[in-house]
Design an enzyme around this catalytic site. Structure first.
Site, mmCIF file in Angstrom:
data_model
loop_
_atom_site.group_PDB
_atom_site.id
_atom_site.type_symbol
_atom_site.label_atom_id
_atom_site.label_comp_id
_atom_site.label_asym_id
_atom_site.label_seq_id
_atom_site.Cartn_x
_atom_site.Cartn_y
_atom_site.Cartn_z
ATOM 1 N N THR A 192 19.541 -2.793 8.185
ATOM 2 C CA THR A 192 18.822 -2.688 6.924
ATOM 3 C C THR A 192 19.076 -1.316 6.332
ATOM 4 O OG1 THR A 192 16.639 -2.714 5.907
ATOM 5 C CG2 THR A 192 16.721 -2.079 8.219
ATOM 6 N N GLU A 338 13.877 -7.218 8.088
ATOM 7 C CA GLU A 338 13.027 -7.153 9.276
ATOM 8 C C GLU A 338 12.253 -8.441 9.516
ATOM 9 O OE1 GLU A 338 13.426 -4.790 7.069
ATOM 10 O OE2 GLU A 338 13.398 -2.797 7.977
ATOM 11 N N LYS A 450 1.818 8.430 -8.284
ATOM 12 C CA LYS A 450 0.448 8.874 -8.042
ATOM 13 C C LYS A 450 0.073 9.889 -9.111
ATOM 14 C CE LYS A 450 1.615 8.235 -3.254
ATOM 15 N NZ LYS A 450 3.093 8.169 -3.426
ATOM 16 N N TRP A 455 -2.996 5.102 -8.905
ATOM 17 C CA TRP A 455 -1.653 4.569 -8.687
ATOM 18 C C TRP A 455 -1.121 3.922 -9.959
ATOM 19 C CZ3 TRP A 455 -0.904 1.487 -3.472
ATOM 20 C CH2 TRP A 455 -0.989 2.391 -2.399
#
Lengths: 549, 549
Positions: A192, A338, A450, A455
């Protein structure tokens, strides 16, 4: 995780889950079902029965070369029938099928090879250059098997020794006695690659692939009556496992061979000519296909086609475009290397089917979807690790565990801070789960902006921006800011006029004024990673300090 | 079997396959999907969300009673929602869900109980009599949980102590923290009963049920859009696993409650009213349903219905009758208690779809079908053990192995001669496999009639006999003969006239003259076993010596 013991069973639990059973079943039950490879004049057609014989020959040939159980064998190839033969022929012997991303930077590819130490590389002739660029520095490699229709002596390369894939198959015995392989042994490996750091090795067990295949076939609903076009590159995450699910179900299989997003005609032809009912890919490939279809005189009827779409949120106009023009359904799914990858798949649950308007359904269907059976997923506060409610508002990091989720990276220190103590993989994705259970990815944790303690989702902003008809692509990053910690900065590829006000208007539909980007800048091309994602690392580096001046 | 090791994987293979994941997924993804239980005035409706809460209450209640992981808990119940709750509520705690066949002779049932040693019995009020007939002699039982809508003090029984299922659920906490259970631990137990000998205990592991559920859902093609009517009794082989597959897929579920073959109206109503798309059962129940439908004024439209038919070969007129009258498709499948049960399922493979006439397809579809992925099956000479060719002619014993095939009987000497050294279960069924891979059961090995060194299939003969419109049922056995070793003897239930010539004419279509029964005798009722099969043991005993006189 704690696992308790019960009463002993009498089941044959020692019988290992090996994917060899899937191709055996296809060769036994639907030997005449067709496999199509490539497009145009070079198209090749054969059957499961014939493919199975070639897989047995490949297994024998590898043993002749000295390959033993546990050895890694790398493959550099396009989506074609030979690559498909490697899917079963290599791991069926107990060796590890090492997937090599042909778009990886040579440094990264070399790292992957030196880390996984394959004894042989199987390389498509057209990719010899890629192999030549890296293989000389990889001491483990003992030889190169060249996939080509040409004679070996016509093949020009400085790699050695070389073998012709076709020749070694021809010389090998047509029957192979498949071993039973411990199901926890590695079946394949995929590395990955993020935007930062070295690739991380995920080594899938036979059991992992077996279970994922069954789940994918069920989630998509694939049977022997289907025709499946494998468009997602097969060198990454087993092409999202679709070719396995097709084999398992005994469906017809179609591989496009080598293709490019800029030339979608062969892909459209393949889906149409082979009556595909299932295909997979990313918006990056589905979008140009749609544009191409729009200009056709005879628009294909794809009422029976499900297009499994991953990588990024499918744009609204793409979903609507396919539906209105062809009848095809875009089905959004989510996962990662994954996770093999299937974690969520989107369908409108029966109870919502009646309650929602068509528009609300489209909004719902753009989300990543519902967690498939067998997988556990939760969102947590990335700081405290506390689980967050499913209220459609609380955004946190997505944690995942289950039978086809990796629990470590091979020989890699980063394993230590990538998993929770109870075995959840920390995906690095930020998302919200609504009360119906639908996941929506809002960002990569590291890409979240941020600002003033709040957020801002860079992904949401990008998705909105590319809804503007003149915007080809968009990337939003947070840049350091002396007062707000970070402030959003947007980079857009525009086709025609660039009009900041119009873009602000679009963004204002979902973002508060204080969330709007401080700057929107025009560019000819947004830097991409090897897997086609926005390369935010490069962009951040280029523009860092901009708000500090 | 020899299992080799490969390279270590990074997969989370320690994550156990527990069926709890299936009901969790249904409660998470389709909490409002309906579950219907019973018919007529007593019909009860709720949802996966509500069922899941009751399963959690059941798990808590069992722990309150002292049930621990590894304990056996027996269930005597009809096909209803409470029985379904036991499917998850009992094994989810780590205890073993012990299926009790309410039609078993009390001697056999008592043997099962003393052999499996349950600590508790969960009993439907209407079956207390069955429990009373056996439980006093079973010292392991500490208490009886009575499934009833009545107050406990209205329930008359000499069993003690008793608990009300509803009361203990009401008193229990609605949330339960499901443990992760070693996947090789027993999930449930079912005792298989032949016509001879004591029942044999098959203890299914969690892994076994998990994998079988996924395979069944894929083989049948069940999705959240389906509606599944569980007609096969749930107390035997998990009702062939259909309720699990439905849960896993998030389909609507319908249970008929208590029903009798003689009164098929509620079953027909259930399938029609709940828009069932999948159901399962044996010809013994599907035949009277069809007779009932024939007489209806409004024949149901069941174009979308698949009827999974097992136990015996589906009669031709039943398959045609359903198709022509209702549109429903009879799908023949084969398996046994030892195989969970799915081994083969019948579908016409695409390459045959065009080649065969409708009549040939029907003939093909009456066969047991194609081996599903994951299962290995072969036919062998029962004397030499040598594998026989797939030529549609060579008959031998069917051997089966795979991840959901038992590899022993619990605490039973008969394990020794029921399995091959390499782990195949010796089914005792005789069959042939044609070149397309379709299995056809020709007989039980012990029921094969051996005449003059040749085999005559008693099952084939029975199937032909019941094609005669006046024949309700038929049983053929071999009786000892001084000259030929054995000669066929047929017992038939006829509805009207009994005409030996007509029956011979039918049999002559497929049997040579020397194979025809020496005698065909009329009877009012053919003796049956507890699971509704011809009791050939009893018939042989009654008529033995007949050809010796």
């Amino acid at each position: 995780m704690e696992v308790i013991d019960g009463f002993p069973s009498t089941s044959g639990d020692e019988y290992p889950l090996n994917t060899t059973r899937f191709i055996e079943a296809a060769a036994r039950n639907v030997p005449d079902r067709e496999i199509v490879s490539g497009t145009g004049e070079d198209q090749f057609r054969y059957t499961y029965g014939e493919a199975y014989e070639r897989m047995q020959r490949l297994a024998n040939a590898l043993e002749e070369l000295g390959v033993e159980a546990g050895d890694r064998v790398g493959v550099l190839a396009w989506n074609d029938h030979r690559h498909y033969e490697c899917y079963f022929g290599i791991p069926g012997t107990g060796a590890v099928f090492l997937q090599l991303n042909l778009r990886l930077h040579s440094d990264q590819l070399q790292y992957v090879l030196n880390h996984s130490e394959p004894r042989f590389l199987v390389v498509d002739e057209s990719l010899l250059e890629v192999a030549e660029g890296v293989a000389h520095e990889v001491s483990s490699i003992e030889g190169f098997v060249v996939m080509t229709d040409n004679d070996l002596d016509e093949v020009e390369t400085d790699l050695e020794p070389t073998f012709s894939y076709e020749d070694i198959l021809t010389e090998a015995e047509p029957e192979y006695d498949w071993p039973y392989i411990d199901e926890t042994s590695a079946y394949s490996a995929c590395y990955t690659t993020g935007t930062t750091g070295r690739p991380k090795g995920v080594y899938y067990s036979h059991r992992n692939i077996y279970l994922h295949t069954m789940q994918l076939a069920n989630s998509v609903g694939i049977s022997h009556e289907d025709s499946v076009a494998q468009i997602t590159p097969m060198f990454h995450g087993q092409g999202w496992g679709l070719a396995y699910a097709a084999t398992y179900a005994g469906a017809k299989l179609a591989f496009p061979g080598r293709y490019q997003a800029e030339n979608p005609e062969p892909l459209v032809d393949l889906i149409r000519d082979e009556d595909a009912t299932v295909t997979n890919g990313a918006p990056a490939i589905f979008m140009p296909m749609l544009d191409y279809i729009r200009d056709l005189d005879d628009i294909p009827n794809w009422n029976d086609l499900q297009m499994m779409s991953g990588a990024t949120e499918p744009p609204l106009d793409m979903m609507q475009g396919y539906k209105e023009l062809t009848g095809a359904e875009i089905v959004h799914a989510y996962g990662a290397t994954e996770t093999t990858p299937l974690v969520t798949m989107n369908f409108i649950k029966p109870s919502l089917e009646e309650d929602l308007s068509e528009e609300e359904k489209l909004d719902m269907r753009r989300k990543q979807g519902l967690t498939v059976p067998g997988i556990e997923m939760k969102i947590v506060d990335p700081t405290t690790g506390e689980e967050l409610p499913h209220d459609g508002e609380s955004a946190g990091e997505i944690l995942i565990r289950g039978p086809w989720v990796t629990s470590s990276y091979y020989d890699d220190d980063r394993t230590e801070h990538s998993f929770t103590d109870d075995g959840f993989w920390e995906s690095g994705d930020a998302g919200v789960i609504d009360k119906e259970g639908y996941l929506k990815i809002t960002d990569r944790i590291k890409d979240v902006i941020k600002s003033g303690g709040e957020w801002i989702s860079s992904v949401d902003m990008e998705n909105l921006l590319i809804e503007h008809p003149n915007v080809r692509d968009a990337c939003v990053v947070g840049l350091e800011h002396p007062e707000w910690e970070e402030r959003p900065f947007a980079l857009v590829e525009v086709e025609d006029d660039f009009n900041r006000e119009e873009l602000d208007e679009i963004l204002s539909q979902r973002f508060a004024d204080w969330q709007l980007p401080d700057e929107i800048e025009f560019t000819d091309e947004i830097p991409k990673t090897s897997v086609g994602k926005n390369n935010k690392k490069v962009i951040r580096e280029e523009y860092e300090g901009r708000y500090l001046d």
